[in-house]
Design a protein around this motif. Structure first.
Motif, PDB file in Angstrom:
ATOM      1  N   PRO A  79       2.312  -7.300  -9.936  1.00 31.09           N
ATOM      2  CA  PRO A  79       2.653  -6.216  -9.008  1.00 31.09           C
ATOM      3  C   PRO A  79       4.158  -6.172  -8.746  1.00 31.09           C
ATOM      4  O   PRO A  79       4.849  -7.185  -8.857  1.00 31.09           O
ATOM      5  CB  PRO A  79       1.909  -6.589  -7.723  1.00 31.09           C
ATOM      6  CG  PRO A  79       0.953  -7.656  -8.081  1.00 31.09           C
ATOM      7  CD  PRO A  79       1.437  -8.300  -9.344  1.00 31.09           C
ATOM      8  N   LEU A  80       4.654  -5.004  -8.391  1.00 29.44           N
ATOM      9  CA  LEU A  80       6.076  -4.819  -8.101  1.00 29.44           C
ATOM     10  C   LEU A  80       6.337  -5.227  -6.656  1.00 29.44           C
ATOM     11  O   LEU A  80       6.254  -4.414  -5.741  1.00 29.44           O
ATOM     12  CB  LEU A  80       6.468  -3.359  -8.317  1.00 29.44           C
ATOM     13  CG  LEU A  80       6.140  -2.777  -9.686  1.00 29.44           C
ATOM     14  CD1 LEU A  80       6.438  -1.290  -9.717  1.00 29.44           C
ATOM     15  CD2 LEU A  80       6.904  -3.502 -10.768  1.00 29.44           C
ATOM     16  N   PRO A 139       5.907  -0.769  -3.685  1.00 29.04           N
ATOM     17  CA  PRO A 139       4.795  -1.130  -4.547  1.00 29.04           C
ATOM     18  C   PRO A 139       4.699  -0.319  -5.838  1.00 29.04           C
ATOM     19  O   PRO A 139       3.993  -0.714  -6.753  1.00 29.04           O
ATOM     20  CB  PRO A 139       3.567  -0.888  -3.674  1.00 29.04           C
ATOM     21  CG  PRO A 139       3.974   0.185  -2.735  1.00 29.04           C
ATOM     22  CD  PRO A 139       5.444  -0.037  -2.502  1.00 29.04           C
ATOM     23  N   VAL A 140       5.413   0.831  -5.918  1.00 26.75           N
ATOM     24  CA  VAL A 140       5.368   1.633  -7.138  1.00 26.75           C
ATOM     25  C   VAL A 140       6.746   2.207  -7.454  1.00 26.75           C
ATOM     26  O   VAL A 140       7.605   2.322  -6.587  1.00 26.75           O
ATOM     27  CB  VAL A 140       4.346   2.799  -7.035  1.00 26.75           C
ATOM     28  CG1 VAL A 140       2.929   2.278  -6.911  1.00 26.75           C
ATOM     29  CG2 VAL A 140       4.685   3.743  -5.907  1.00 26.75           C
ATOM     30  N   ASN A 165      15.794   5.349 -15.095  1.00 28.72           N
ATOM     31  CA  ASN A 165      16.169   5.324 -13.685  1.00 28.72           C
ATOM     32  C   ASN A 165      15.036   5.901 -12.823  1.00 28.72           C
ATOM     33  O   ASN A 165      15.201   6.954 -12.212  1.00 28.72           O
ATOM     34  CB  ASN A 165      17.471   6.110 -13.479  1.00 28.72           C
ATOM     35  CG  ASN A 165      18.025   5.921 -12.103  1.00 28.72           C
ATOM     36  OD1 ASN A 165      17.765   4.934 -11.437  1.00 28.72           O
ATOM     37  ND2 ASN A 165      18.781   6.905 -11.653  1.00 28.72           N
ATOM     38  N   PRO A 166      13.878   5.205 -12.751  1.00 29.58           N
ATOM     39  CA  PRO A 166      12.771   5.732 -11.958  1.00 29.58           C
ATOM     40  C   PRO A 166      13.086   5.681 -10.460  1.00 29.58           C
ATOM     41  O   PRO A 166      14.010   4.977 -10.037  1.00 29.58           O
ATOM     42  CB  PRO A 166      11.618   4.788 -12.305  1.00 29.58           C
ATOM     43  CG  PRO A 166      12.283   3.508 -12.660  1.00 29.58           C
ATOM     44  CD  PRO A 166      13.574   3.904 -13.334  1.00 29.58           C
ATOM     45  N   ILE A 167      12.323   6.415  -9.695  1.00 36.62           N
ATOM     46  CA  ILE A 167      12.451   6.350  -8.241  1.00 36.62           C
ATOM     47  C   ILE A 167      11.699   5.091  -7.809  1.00 36.62           C
ATOM     48  O   ILE A 167      10.495   4.964  -8.055  1.00 36.62           O
ATOM     49  CB  ILE A 167      11.866   7.611  -7.571  1.00 36.62           C
ATOM     50  CG1 ILE A 167      12.607   8.854  -8.078  1.00 36.62           C
ATOM     51  CG2 ILE A 167      11.965   7.493  -6.057  1.00 36.62           C
ATOM     52  CD1 ILE A 167      11.983  10.166  -7.662  1.00 36.62           C
ATOM     53  N   LYS A 168      12.403   4.164  -7.184  1.00 38.77           N
ATOM     54  CA  LYS A 168      11.842   2.858  -6.867  1.00 38.77           C
ATOM     55  C   LYS A 168      11.584   2.698  -5.372  1.00 38.77           C
ATOM     56  O   LYS A 168      12.034   3.484  -4.556  1.00 38.77           O
ATOM     57  CB  LYS A 168      12.790   1.740  -7.322  1.00 38.77           C
ATOM     58  CG  LYS A 168      13.005   1.699  -8.817  1.00 38.77           C
ATOM     59  CD  LYS A 168      13.917   0.571  -9.207  1.00 38.77           C
ATOM     60  CE  LYS A 168      14.092   0.512 -10.716  1.00 38.77           C
ATOM     61  NZ  LYS A 168      14.939  -0.621 -11.109  1.00 38.77           N
ATOM     62  N   SER A 169      10.863   1.637  -5.039  1.00 40.05           N
ATOM     63  CA  SER A 169      10.594   1.234  -3.662  1.00 40.05           C
ATOM     64  C   SER A 169       9.956   2.331  -2.822  1.00 40.05           C
ATOM     65  O   SER A 169      10.291   2.503  -1.660  1.00 40.05           O
ATOM     66  CB  SER A 169      11.888   0.743  -2.983  1.00 40.05           C
ATOM     67  OG  SER A 169      12.455  -0.313  -3.691  1.00 40.05           O
ATOM     68  N   ILE A 218       0.848  -1.188   0.000  1.00 40.23           N
ATOM     69  CA  ILE A 218       0.000   0.000   0.000  1.00 40.23           C
ATOM     70  C   ILE A 218       0.883   1.239   0.000  1.00 40.23           C
ATOM     71  O   ILE A 218       2.071   1.177   0.323  1.00 40.23           O
ATOM     72  CB  ILE A 218      -0.966   0.026   1.199  1.00 40.23           C
ATOM     73  CG1 ILE A 218      -0.189   0.010   2.514  1.00 40.23           C
ATOM     74  CG2 ILE A 218      -1.966  -1.113   1.107  1.00 40.23           C
ATOM     75  CD1 ILE A 218      -1.043   0.283   3.728  1.00 40.23           C
ATOM     76  N   LEU A 219       0.288   2.373  -0.375  1.00 34.76           N
ATOM     77  CA  LEU A 219       1.029   3.623  -0.485  1.00 34.76           C
ATOM     78  C   LEU A 219       0.242   4.749   0.188  1.00 34.76           C
ATOM     79  O   LEU A 219      -0.705   5.263  -0.399  1.00 34.76           O
ATOM     80  CB  LEU A 219       1.279   3.949  -1.961  1.00 34.76           C
ATOM     81  CG  LEU A 219       2.058   5.220  -2.254  1.00 34.76           C
ATOM     82  CD1 LEU A 219       3.489   5.118  -1.723  1.00 34.76           C
ATOM     83  CD2 LEU A 219       2.070   5.490  -3.736  1.00 34.76           C
ATOM     84  N   PRO A 220       0.630   5.123   1.420  1.00 29.36           N
ATOM     85  CA  PRO A 220      -0.048   6.239   2.086  1.00 29.36           C
ATOM     86  C   PRO A 220       0.412   7.589   1.524  1.00 29.36           C
ATOM     87  O   PRO A 220       1.579   7.760   1.171  1.00 29.36           O
ATOM     88  CB  PRO A 220       0.368   6.114   3.552  1.00 29.36           C
ATOM     89  CG  PRO A 220       1.209   4.895   3.662  1.00 29.36           C
ATOM     90  CD  PRO A 220       1.570   4.446   2.296  1.00 29.36           C
ATOM     91  N   ILE A 221      -0.519   8.531   1.436  1.00 27.55           N
ATOM     92  CA  ILE A 221      -0.200   9.918   1.095  1.00 27.55           C
ATOM     93  C   ILE A 221      -0.666  10.755   2.278  1.00 27.55           C
ATOM     94  O   ILE A 221      -1.855  10.785   2.595  1.00 27.55           O
ATOM     95  CB  ILE A 221      -0.888  10.370  -0.206  1.00 27.55           C
ATOM     96  CG1 ILE A 221      -0.445   9.503  -1.379  1.00 27.55           C
ATOM     97  CG2 ILE A 221      -0.575  11.842  -0.480  1.00 27.55           C
ATOM     98  CD1 ILE A 221      -1.108   9.839  -2.707  1.00 27.55           C
TER      99      ILE A 221
END
Length: 162
Positions: free
Chosen positions: A132-133, A138-139, A151-155, A2-5
């Motif tokens: 899914p990653l 997750p993104v 070179n995306p920003i990972k993890s 999950i990804l909290p904002i």
């Protein structure tokens, strides 16, 4: 997964990228950085706004559009391709406060700060070859112009609006 904002927002939200595979707003990774697809996206926004209006006015139409069944071919396509999701609409839903300037991306390797405008126009990779990653997800974050495509920003584990 999950990804909290959180941060300078009226409504902190938690995103679940694992369900985006069935979301109509997703974009094929191969088409994400084409100027043509971005123009189509703008046209789609107008079309979507029109459809939202129609649904609000016509409740019967709304009932019919809630759960559209997908075909077997569509389901197979979902499980073979890589997809990104524009983050802008999610940020709109958080009601970012006016004094917010930056976004802090908490990753497995530390923090990275980017301008809020850059985040608003970014794309989140959530599925690679239909999966899914899990290892570095997750993104992944791609800038809209594709400048960090290699070179995306990972993890990314959390986004804090600052």
């Amino acid at each position: 997964m999950i990804l909290p904002i959180t941060g300078k927002v009226a409504y902190a939200i938690t995103l679940d990228p694992t369900v985006w595979i069935f979301d109509k707003r997703k974009i094929l990774l191969e088409e994400a950085f084409n100027a043509k697809s971005q123009k189509v996206d703008e046209e789609d926004e107008v079309k979507k706004a029109s459809e939202r209006w129609d649904r609000a006015v016509n409740t019967e139409k709304q009932k019919q559009s809630v759960n559209k069944n997908i075909t077997k071919a569509e389901g197979k396509k979902f499980l073979e391709n890589s997809y990104v999701m524009p983050i802008k609409e999610f940020l709109t839903n958080t009601s970012v406060k006016e004094d917010a300037q930056n976004a802090i991306l908490e990753t497995a390797n530390g923090e990275e700060t980017i301008p809020l405008k850059t985040l608003e126009n970014s794309l989140l990779l959530f599925a690679l070859d239909g999966k899914p990653l899990k290892e570095d997800g997750p993104v992944h974050l791609f800038y809209n112009d594709g400048s960090n495509r290699d070179n995306p920003i990972k993890s990314i584990k959390k986004i804090i609006i600052d």
